[in-house]
Write an enzyme that holds these catalytic residues in place. Structure first.
Site, PDB file in Angstrom:
ATOM      1  N   PHE A 182     -19.888  12.301 -18.288  1.00 40.37           N
ATOM      2  CA  PHE A 182     -20.648  11.053 -18.301  1.00 40.37           C
ATOM      3  C   PHE A 182     -22.136  11.338 -18.111  1.00 40.37           C
ATOM      4  O   PHE A 182     -22.528  12.390 -17.599  1.00 40.37           O
ATOM      5  CB  PHE A 182     -20.122  10.113 -17.219  1.00 40.37           C
ATOM      6  CG  PHE A 182     -20.747   8.753 -17.224  1.00 40.37           C
ATOM      7  CD1 PHE A 182     -20.619   7.913 -18.317  1.00 40.37           C
ATOM      8  CD2 PHE A 182     -21.481   8.310 -16.137  1.00 40.37           C
ATOM      9  CE1 PHE A 182     -21.212   6.658 -18.333  1.00 40.37           C
ATOM     10  CE2 PHE A 182     -22.073   7.057 -16.129  1.00 40.37           C
ATOM     11  CZ  PHE A 182     -21.941   6.234 -17.235  1.00 40.37           C
ATOM     12  N   ASN A 184     -24.456  10.613 -16.107  1.00 35.98           N
ATOM     13  CA  ASN A 184     -25.088  10.949 -14.828  1.00 35.98           C
ATOM     14  C   ASN A 184     -24.518  12.221 -14.206  1.00 35.98           C
ATOM     15  O   ASN A 184     -24.885  12.587 -13.091  1.00 35.98           O
ATOM     16  CB  ASN A 184     -24.968   9.785 -13.835  1.00 35.98           C
ATOM     17  CG  ASN A 184     -23.535   9.462 -13.463  1.00 35.98           C
ATOM     18  OD1 ASN A 184     -22.598  10.135 -13.887  1.00 35.98           O
ATOM     19  ND2 ASN A 184     -23.348   8.417 -12.669  1.00 35.98           N
ATOM     20  N   LYS A 185     -23.631  12.903 -14.926  1.00 34.61           N
ATOM     21  CA  LYS A 185     -23.010  14.113 -14.385  1.00 34.61           C
ATOM     22  C   LYS A 185     -23.860  15.343 -14.689  1.00 34.61           C
ATOM     23  O   LYS A 185     -24.746  15.328 -15.539  1.00 34.61           O
ATOM     24  CB  LYS A 185     -21.597  14.279 -14.962  1.00 34.61           C
ATOM     25  CG  LYS A 185     -20.647  13.137 -14.623  1.00 34.61           C
ATOM     26  CD  LYS A 185     -20.444  12.999 -13.124  1.00 34.61           C
ATOM     27  CE  LYS A 185     -19.365  12.006 -12.757  1.00 34.61           C
ATOM     28  NZ  LYS A 185     -19.725  10.612 -13.053  1.00 34.61           N
ATOM     29  N   ASN A 186     -23.556  16.446 -14.004  1.00 34.12           N
ATOM     30  CA  ASN A 186     -24.322  17.683 -14.201  1.00 34.12           C
ATOM     31  C   ASN A 186     -24.194  18.204 -15.626  1.00 34.12           C
ATOM     32  O   ASN A 186     -25.149  18.762 -16.174  1.00 34.12           O
ATOM     33  CB  ASN A 186     -23.848  18.745 -13.222  1.00 34.12           C
ATOM     34  CG  ASN A 186     -24.129  18.389 -11.778  1.00 34.12           C
ATOM     35  OD1 ASN A 186     -24.110  17.214 -11.397  1.00 34.12           O
ATOM     36  ND2 ASN A 186     -24.413  19.391 -10.957  1.00 34.12           N
ATOM     37  N   LEU A 187     -23.014  18.052 -16.209  1.00 36.10           N
ATOM     38  CA  LEU A 187     -22.764  18.469 -17.585  1.00 36.10           C
ATOM     39  C   LEU A 187     -22.611  17.188 -18.414  1.00 36.10           C
ATOM     40  O   LEU A 187     -21.517  16.739 -18.714  1.00 36.10           O
ATOM     41  CB  LEU A 187     -21.501  19.330 -17.654  1.00 36.10           C
ATOM     42  CG  LEU A 187     -21.124  19.938 -19.002  1.00 36.10           C
ATOM     43  CD1 LEU A 187     -22.234  20.838 -19.529  1.00 36.10           C
ATOM     44  CD2 LEU A 187     -19.814  20.714 -18.889  1.00 36.10           C
TER      45      LEU A 187
END
Length: 383
Positions: A182, A184-187
């Site tokens: 998603f 807002n995730k790191n990946l």
């Protein structure tokens, strides 16, 4: 408030990323195919898992690991309430019953192994843990508990891309793990997910259910590996597309460097807030290499969190709350869970901005905003 000076999270997509995605569109093959296979191979290597499957989103990954693990109507699954609702919904989708257990402490917002064991009944089939903020929490203890009690351990590793404990990637301690891509995730790619497992049968089942229960895929038939298909299970359309797979592969190559930048920011926050007496959650742990997905502080008991957050917003600093406990939502009200530590953390925690390319100036703005609130009452919690 539009135009935050310091947003909660931020994503950069460089020109090479855009070119890689454009190349996919020029190729003429947009549905699941060679770029998806490349991503799956790269992520399996990165995590050390035998199998990695790319899917449409993190919720799909969670649903598939629950289904492929065999959860069903008669089963119970112990799960934290302090998580995004998808963790719990994925269990409920299978007909199994989520059973909420408390977190470990006010600065340790992960599933407590002792609380999980206390929630086990004769119907319990699995424990679903969640790597809050990318922290391993009590994952090792939960693995030992599940082995001792003959239960499945499933991992919501949505926050944990790049998190390792003792060199082992989170998401690989249990039967299967689910990751989110998603925005807002790191990946981050916008929407997307990955599941990992060392279990050949679970991987085969998840692969089948990912695409309508069909025995072959369009890409297989395009390459001449099959000329037809059967449908042998009631599956879903949980496929990822090639542009997002290509973007994820490129971003995976720089994930460790970006997580290292987050680690430095995390340490700088802790030094500054330590001097201010502000209580920080998610303390570093021995053997843990965290993704540092979130940075959270815990306010004084009785503090007006809305006022605190509004004051930071006035200074252009975005904040959030991770998470409203799932047992408090109307759909799960029937669970009647008593989770005092979860409720206390959820009432007092504030998530502060953290992203890999955050500047010192942006971080200083956050620190100064928290410090300004610390000079008045109610204040950030003091050690």
């Amino acid at each position: 408030m539009a135009g935050w000076s310091v947003p909660l999270a931020d994503v950069t997509v460089d020109e090479a990323d855009i070119a890689a995605v454009a190349d996919v569109y020029r190729s003429g093959w947009l549905s699941m195919g060679p770029r998806t296979e490349e991503l799956e191979g790269a992520f399996a290597t990165y995590t050390g898992a035998r199998h990695a499957l790319a899917v449409a989103n993190g919720t799909a990954a969670l649903h598939l690991i629950c289904l492929a693990a065999g959860l069903a109507v008669s089963d119970e699954v112990v799960v934290p309430s302090l998580t995004f609702v998808a963790t719990v919904n994925a269990i409920a989708y299978t007909g199994a019953t989520p059973v909420f257990a408390d977190v470990a402490g006010l600065t340790e917002p992960w599933l407590s192994a002792a609380a999980a064991e206390a929630a086990i009944t004769p119907r319990t089939k699995a424990v679903m843990t969640m790597a809050y903020g990318g922290h391993a929490g009590e994952t090792a203890a939960l693995r030992e508990l599940c082995e001792r009690r003959g239960l499945l351990l499933l991992e919501d590793a949505a926050h944990a891309a790049g998190s390792r404990l003792g060199g082992r990637h989170l998401g690989t301690f249990g039967r299967a793990g689910a990751f989110s891509l998603f925005s807002n995730k790191n990946l981050a790619v916008g929407e997307g997910g990955l599941l990992v497992t060392d279990d050949d049968d679970l991987a085969a089942r998840a692969r089948l259910l990912r695409s309508h229960g069909m025995t072959t895929l369009t890409w297989d038939r395009h390459r001449g590996h099959a000329s037809g298909y059967d449908v042998v299970a009631l599956g879903f359309n949980y496929r990822i597309d090639e542009p997002r797979a290509a973007l994820a592969t490129r971003r995976l190559a720089r994930l460790d460097a970006e997580n290292a930048a987050r680690r430095e920011l995390d340490a700088r926050y802790r030094r500054a807030f330590g001097e201010l007496g502000v209580t920080c959650a998610l303390a570093p742990a021995g053997g843990l290499e965290s993704s540092h997905h979130l940075f959270a502080i815990v306010l004084d008991e009785g503090a007006d969190r809305d006022t605190f957050r509004a004051a930071l917003a006035e200074r252009g600093v975005q904040t959030s709350v991770h998470y409203p406990p799932v047992h408090g939502f109307s759909i799960y009200a029937g669970a009647r869970a008593e989770l005092p530590v979860t409720d206390a953390y959820a009432a007092r925690a504030v998530t502060l901005p953290l992203f890999a390319h955050m500047t010192r100036e942006q971080q200083d703005r956050v620190i100064d905003a928290v410090a300004a609130q610390g000079r008045g009452a109610p204040t950030a919690a003091r050690r």
